[in-house]
Design a protein around this motif. Structure first.
Motif, PDB file in Angstrom:
ATOM      1  N   TRP A 110       0.840  -1.190   0.000  1.00  0.00           N
ATOM      2  CA  TRP A 110       0.000   0.000   0.000  1.00  0.00           C
ATOM      3  C   TRP A 110       0.883   1.251   0.000  1.00  0.00           C
ATOM      4  O   TRP A 110       2.066   1.174   0.342  1.00  0.00           O
ATOM      5  N   MET A 111       0.273   2.387  -0.336  1.00  0.00           N
ATOM      6  CA  MET A 111       0.957   3.647  -0.041  1.00  0.00           C
ATOM      7  C   MET A 111       1.262   3.666   1.449  1.00  0.00           C
ATOM      8  O   MET A 111       2.373   3.936   1.866  1.00  0.00           O
ATOM      9  N   GLY A 112       0.213   3.402   2.265  1.00  0.00           N
ATOM     10  CA  GLY A 112       0.417   3.112   3.671  1.00  0.00           C
ATOM     11  C   GLY A 112       0.127   4.238   4.633  1.00  0.00           C
ATOM     12  O   GLY A 112      -0.639   4.078   5.588  1.00  0.00           O
ATOM     13  N   ASN A 113       0.763   5.378   4.441  1.00  0.00           N
ATOM     14  CA  ASN A 113       0.629   6.497   5.377  1.00  0.00           C
ATOM     15  C   ASN A 113      -0.735   7.154   5.197  1.00  0.00           C
ATOM     16  O   ASN A 113      -1.004   7.800   4.192  1.00  0.00           O
ATOM     17  N   THR A 114      -1.611   7.004   6.198  1.00  0.00           N
ATOM     18  CA  THR A 114      -2.938   7.620   6.118  1.00  0.00           C
ATOM     19  C   THR A 114      -3.073   8.805   7.065  1.00  0.00           C
ATOM     20  O   THR A 114      -4.189   9.259   7.346  1.00  0.00           O
ATOM     21  N   ALA A 115      -1.943   9.304   7.544  1.00  0.00           N
ATOM     22  CA  ALA A 115      -1.955  10.499   8.392  1.00  0.00           C
ATOM     23  C   ALA A 115      -1.654  11.758   7.598  1.00  0.00           C
ATOM     24  O   ALA A 115      -1.847  12.868   8.100  1.00  0.00           O
ATOM     25  N   GLN A 116      -1.177  11.600   6.365  1.00  0.00           N
ATOM     26  CA  GLN A 116      -0.811  12.741   5.536  1.00  0.00           C
ATOM     27  C   GLN A 116      -1.449  12.600   4.160  1.00  0.00           C
ATOM     28  O   GLN A 116      -1.833  11.500   3.735  1.00  0.00           O
ATOM     29  N   GLU A 117      -1.525  13.715   3.443  1.00  0.00           N
ATOM     30  CA  GLU A 117      -2.028  13.694   2.075  1.00  0.00           C
ATOM     31  C   GLU A 117      -1.055  12.918   1.192  1.00  0.00           C
ATOM     32  O   GLU A 117       0.147  13.163   1.194  1.00  0.00           O
ATOM     33  N   ALA A 118      -1.589  11.981   0.421  1.00  0.00           N
ATOM     34  CA  ALA A 118      -0.735  11.093  -0.373  1.00  0.00           C
ATOM     35  C   ALA A 118      -0.176  11.763  -1.618  1.00  0.00           C
ATOM     36  O   ALA A 118       0.916  11.407  -2.076  1.00  0.00           O
ATOM     37  N   GLY A 119      -0.905  12.698  -2.200  1.00  0.00           N
ATOM     38  CA  GLY A 119      -0.408  13.406  -3.373  1.00  0.00           C
ATOM     39  C   GLY A 119      -0.029  12.478  -4.499  1.00  0.00           C
ATOM     40  O   GLY A 119      -0.806  11.612  -4.910  1.00  0.00           O
ATOM     41  N   GLU A 120       1.204  12.643  -5.005  1.00  0.00           N
ATOM     42  CA  GLU A 120       1.636  11.904  -6.184  1.00  0.00           C
ATOM     43  C   GLU A 120       1.773  10.411  -5.934  1.00  0.00           C
ATOM     44  O   GLU A 120       1.733   9.619  -6.875  1.00  0.00           O
ATOM     45  N   TYR A 121       1.960  10.004  -4.684  1.00  0.00           N
ATOM     46  CA  TYR A 121       1.976   8.577  -4.406  1.00  0.00           C
ATOM     47  C   TYR A 121       0.685   7.924  -4.923  1.00  0.00           C
ATOM     48  O   TYR A 121       0.692   6.852  -5.516  1.00  0.00           O
ATOM     49  N   ARG A 122      -0.445   8.586  -4.679  1.00  0.00           N
ATOM     50  CA  ARG A 122      -1.737   8.040  -5.099  1.00  0.00           C
ATOM     51  C   ARG A 122      -1.818   7.903  -6.611  1.00  0.00           C
ATOM     52  O   ARG A 122      -2.356   6.917  -7.140  1.00  0.00           O
TER      53      ARG A 122
END
Length: 534
Positions: free
Chosen positions: A83-95
């Motif tokens: 997963w992208m994984g980090n759900t505490a910050q905006e994912a931006g380009e990772y998404r």
């Protein structure tokens, strides 16, 4: 090598000031480019030549987290393993990359393309200047040329598997020199890679022939292993079989007895390591690997990470379905675990809460046990080498080749030491596509989260003749169905801050490759052609 290569590439490399295209966000690289006149006064001694070769090594991963390592982590997010994984910050380009939105013109792809070409530029300058340098040690000259050819081949290989055919650049180039340049075909790009590696192999020492001070430099075995991989990716099975067998017959490498030692921070350049990025700890210089921090757990009492790139329950299920608990414990750490493999000092239960972690899991391979962490625990301080090719990978590639050539008994035997280490029973009767699928599963479990999965599922064909990724991703893909219809995972089904339908928008006419950065197309005056669908 860490002192001879990793420190001199920061302090002495004149080529580090030279760039192709935009320089990104690095102040160090935002310096005026030096011209040919400056080069003409350099490359006058063995030390100067070695400094520049060392600078080529730096270009494998560079020194920050954003030039190459961000792309490595992000491409693994494009698979069913992460997963992208980090759900505490905006994912931006990772998404945009991981969820296949189609908007893949990101800093990660731009920087990767740019810094791979910066590496190619460095090797080109070395290959132009070292043959004429006034040095007397001809064996050293040949070895340095071979090292540069290997590294150039590796950089082009990284580009072709991610973007398709790319422009082939030679020598010292200014930005104006790339105007009007066009892409070579995939076959032409692979030919350049093959030629460089074939040229390099005779002049590279075996691992055992290097002195300790040069441990980590490119070896004959590394070049043969990479060339075998290049042949395999083109389905040139006979050529791959021959080249990979050279590595096996050299007796220079072996499977480590314990799987937990493979990625241990104390086993850099082990007998299993064939090609590794050399990292070191320095209080001032940025010589370390960032991945332990960027993929580490947030809100953890033993030290916060960034939680970008977290294992999926789909991957964990693959281990459990195979009865593979040995490799699982060295691959995934889970929120609430009362034990962290290899770390008796970890604060327990382990903390990777679903408030900020999509899967409540982190990558154990990049995790550094508390007692082994350096005094400064930061993104550029971790002295853990990144394993690009290890001996288990070679055995798995050769097993795949043997199966493709109908030599199933030999293929099964190649898996024995890997399965023995994993405490799994040996394969004894599997043949044909059944064995093919078993080998593919073995690669997934053995090499999980090591940046092999995306290239593998893009190149492997399913029974329908299409790349395997097309049956994993997409609206009807197995990974999407698992997460949206079948999974009962206690973490992923609850945390919807990262959508569980990752891969739903996958488009097989577009997403088998990443887009060529718009800035590169513009700089060429639109002579570089974009990949389909972008």
């Amino acid at each position: 090598m860490k002192k001879n290569i990793k420190q001199t590439i920061i302090a002495l490399s004149i080529i580090a000031l030279l760039s192709v295209g935009n320089t990104g966000c690095s102040d160090f690289l935002d310096q005026p480019a030096l011209g040919k006149e400056s080069l003409d006064t350099y490359f006058q001694t063995e030390e100067e030549c070695l400094n520049q070769i060392n600078g080529c090594y730096e270009a494998i991963h560079w020194n920050g987290w954003w030039e190459i390592r961000k792309f490595i982590n992000t491409t693994s997010m494009c698979t069913d393993d992460m997963w992208m994984g980090n759900t505490a910050q905006e994912a931006g380009e990772y998404r945009d990359l991981a969820h296949y939105t189609g908007n893949a013109q990101t800093d990660a792809t731009q920087n990767f393309w740019q810094y791979r070409y910066k590496g190619i530029f460095r090797t080109n300058v070395c290959l132009e200047r070292i043959p004429e340098a006034p040095i007397t040690d001809e064996d050293l000259r040949k070895r340095m040329i071979a090292e540069a050819k290997f590294l150039r081949a590796y950089f082009y290989f990284d580009l072709v598997i991610n973007f398709g055919g790319v422009p082939i650049l030679h020598g010292f180039l200014q930005p104006s020199d790339v105007q009007g340049i066009t892409r070579s075909s995939v076959a032409e790009t692979y030919k350049v890679i093959e030629d460089d590696l074939v040229d390099a192999i005779p002049d590279l020492p075996l691992r055992s022939e290097y002195p300790d001070a040069d441990l980590g430099r490119i070896t004959k075995g590394a070049a043969q292993a990479l060339l075998g991989k290049v042949y395999l990716f083109q389905e040139k099975y006979n050529e791959a079989e021959t080249m990979l067998q050279y590595v096996i017959d050299s007796n220079e490498y072996e499977i480590l007895p314990n799987f937990g030692d493979v990625w241990d921070i104390t086993t850099n350049n082990s007998r299993e390591g064939i090609f590794e990025v050399q990292n070191a700890y320095d209080e001032i210089l940025p010589l370390g690997c960032s991945l332990a921090v960027t993929s580490g757990a947030r809100e953890n009492p033993d030290g916060d990470g960034w939680a970008w790139g977290l294992p999926t329950s789909h991957l964990e299920k693959a281990f459990l379905d195979a009865g593979d608990t040995e490799r699982l414990k060295w691959t995934i750490i889970k929120h609430g675990d009362e034990e962290v493999a290899g770390d008796p000092d970890a604060t327990l239960p382990f903390q990777a809460p679903i408030t900020s972690h999509k899967s409540g899991r982190i990558n154990r391979k990049f995790y550094i046990p508390v007692a082994k962490r350096p005094a400064q625990y930061g993104t550029d301080k971790i002295p853990m080498n990144f394993r690009i090719i290890r001996y288990a990978d070679v055995l798995l590639m050769q097993a795949e080749v043997k199966n493709a050539l109908g030599k199933d008994a030999e293929a099964r035997t190649l898996l024995d030491p890997i399965r023995d280490r994993a405490k799994l029973s040996r394969l004894t009767t599997e043949t044909g596509t059944t064995l093919r699928d078993a080998i593919r599963l073995e690669r997934r479990l053995e090499l999980a989260l090591e940046n092999h999965r995306l290239p593998d599922i893009r190149r492997w064909k399913g029974d329908d003749g299409k790349p395997l990724v097309t049956s994993i991703m997409g609206a009807n893909g197995s990974f999407v169905r698992y997460n949206t219809q079948e999974s009962t995972d206690e973490f992923e089904t609850v945390n919807d801050k990262e959508a569980s339908n990752k891969g739903y928008n996958f488009n097989e006419t577009r997403d088998l490759l990443f887009p060529i950065p718009y800035s590169e197309i513009s700089m060429s005056n639109n002579s570089i052609e974009q990949n389909p669908g972008y």
